[in-house]
Design an enzyme around this catalytic site. Sequence first.
Site, PDB file in Angstrom:
ATOM      1  N   ASP A   9      45.152  47.759  36.030  1.00  0.00           N
ATOM      2  CA  ASP A   9      44.071  46.810  36.269  1.00  0.00           C
ATOM      3  C   ASP A   9      44.512  45.977  37.482  1.00  0.00           C
ATOM      4  OD1 ASP A   9      41.796  45.139  35.764  1.00  0.00           O
ATOM      5  OD2 ASP A   9      43.149  43.695  34.815  1.00  0.00           O
ATOM      6  N   ASP A  11      42.912  42.377  38.621  1.00  0.00           N
ATOM      7  CA  ASP A  11      42.904  40.923  38.381  1.00  0.00           C
ATOM      8  C   ASP A  11      43.745  40.593  37.149  1.00  0.00           C
ATOM      9  OD1 ASP A  11      41.071  40.259  40.488  1.00  0.00           O
ATOM     10  OD2 ASP A  11      39.429  41.008  39.257  1.00  0.00           O
ATOM     11  N   GLY A  46      38.043  40.535  32.756  1.00  0.00           N
ATOM     12  CA  GLY A  46      37.672  41.938  32.562  1.00  0.00           C
ATOM     13  C   GLY A  46      36.178  42.156  32.380  1.00  0.00           C
ATOM     14  N   ARG A  49      30.588  40.970  36.749  1.00  0.00           N
ATOM     15  CA  ARG A  49      30.045  39.747  37.362  1.00  0.00           C
ATOM     16  C   ARG A  49      28.787  39.254  36.640  1.00  0.00           C
ATOM     17  NH1 ARG A  49      28.787  40.862  43.330  1.00  0.00           N
ATOM     18  NH2 ARG A  49      30.917  41.639  43.172  1.00  0.00           N
ATOM     19  N   SER A 118      36.226  45.161  39.464  1.00  0.00           N
ATOM     20  CA  SER A 118      35.843  44.227  40.525  1.00  0.00           C
ATOM     21  C   SER A 118      35.416  44.985  41.781  1.00  0.00           C
ATOM     22  CB  SER A 118      37.013  43.304  40.874  1.00  0.00           C
ATOM     23  OG  SER A 118      36.700  42.599  42.070  1.00  0.00           O
ATOM     24  N   ASN A 120      35.332  43.697  44.494  1.00  0.00           N
ATOM     25  CA  ASN A 120      36.169  43.149  45.569  1.00  0.00           C
ATOM     26  C   ASN A 120      37.570  43.760  45.582  1.00  0.00           C
ATOM     27  OD1 ASN A 120      34.369  41.009  46.702  1.00  0.00           O
ATOM     28  ND2 ASN A 120      34.400  40.322  44.575  1.00  0.00           N
ATOM     29  N   ASP A 172      45.496  43.065  31.397  1.00  0.00           N
ATOM     30  CA  ASP A 172      45.698  41.703  30.889  1.00  0.00           C
ATOM     31  C   ASP A 172      44.555  41.262  29.970  1.00  0.00           C
ATOM     32  OD1 ASP A 172      43.831  41.532  33.024  1.00  0.00           O
ATOM     33  OD2 ASP A 172      44.168  39.364  33.096  1.00  0.00           O
TER      34      ASP A 172
HETATM   35  C1  BG6 Z   1      37.451  41.668  36.687  1.00  0.00           C
HETATM   36  C2  BG6 Z   1      37.713  40.190  36.454  1.00  0.00           C
HETATM   37  O1  BG6 Z   1      38.603  42.292  37.137  1.00  0.00           O
HETATM   38  O2  BG6 Z   1      36.425  41.826  37.674  1.00  0.00           O
HETATM   39  C3  BG6 Z   1      36.431  39.502  36.060  1.00  0.00           C
HETATM   40  O3  BG6 Z   1      38.681  40.057  35.419  1.00  0.00           O
HETATM   41  C4  BG6 Z   1      35.362  39.743  37.121  1.00  0.00           C
HETATM   42  O4  BG6 Z   1      36.674  38.114  35.917  1.00  0.00           O
HETATM   43  C5  BG6 Z   1      35.180  41.248  37.311  1.00  0.00           C
HETATM   44  O5  BG6 Z   1      34.128  39.163  36.721  1.00  0.00           O
HETATM   45  C6  BG6 Z   1      34.146  41.599  38.371  1.00  0.00           C
HETATM   46  O6  BG6 Z   1      34.617  41.200  39.617  1.00  0.00           O
HETATM   47  P1  BG6 Z   1      33.750  41.085  40.933  1.00  0.00           P
HETATM   48  O7  BG6 Z   1      34.791  40.804  41.992  1.00  0.00           O
HETATM   49  O8  BG6 Z   1      33.079  42.429  41.154  1.00  0.00           O
HETATM   50  O9  BG6 Z   1      32.760  39.993  40.754  1.00  0.00           O
HETATM   51 MG    MG Z   2      42.321  41.900  34.443  1.00  0.00          MG
END
Ligand code: BG6
Ligand code: MG
Length: 218
Positions: A9, A11, A46, A49, A118, A120, A172
């Site tokens: 993972d 984040d 986890g 969004r 994510s 991002n 996590d």
């Molecule tokens: C996860 C985070 O890895 O990604 C979450 O733990 C987050 O908190 C999710 O909402 C989505 O991320 P993003 O960057 O696409 O908004």
């Molecule tokens: Mg995580």
Amino acid sequence: MSLKAIIFDLDGVLTDTAKYHYLAWKKLADELGLYFDESINESLKGVSRINSFEIILEENNASKNYTDREKEILANKKNDYYKEMIEQLTPNDILEGIVPFITEARNNGMKCAVASISKNAPRVLELLNISNMFDYIADAALVKRPKPDPEIFLTCAYALGCKPDECIGIEDAQAGIEAIHAAGMKSVGINVSVTSVAPDIPLKSTAELDFKILSRFG
Ligand code: BG6
Ligand code: MG
């Protein structure tokens, strides 16, 4: 050892971006007059969004005050704040123990992948300067079912050419541990607040990661 791959993972495992997710949601929540604190933020780990925004709205009994389109626009606004904040990430933000652990795993012939929901993730990995340590980085935009569904972990195993029982996942979040187990993989948990199934190997932090602990999986 029958293990061939480690699926990480992002984040909370490779870097601590939870604080930026918190600050970005807090900025949006303050603008909208919604209550938001660190404990609600904990439940967003986890979580995708849009589902994260839904949780914040439900905590405020405000879900019905916004249309789906408005929710999407506001969640994107949070993402704009988040994207701006993460630009300050540098390789110094890689969590302790991660680089030596991945280096040793790779030296021992293990493949490595990133299973983050994510969108991002590619930018974060680029800023941390570790994209090239991974054989595969899952594309969150293509994931149809979020964790705890095993889809993203199975996608990584398939891309690496490994069977699920040859992979371990490191997470996590509770939803992530469930996803790893549902995929038929073994799990290592990093400071997981366990509310259902526990990780096979629970660690307090990434500093405890050591390639030798994987031998416990045989
Ligand atoms: C996860 C985070 O890895 O990604 C979450 O733990 C987050 O908190 C999710 O909402 C989505 O991320 P993003 O960057 O696409 O908004
Ligand atoms: Mg995580």
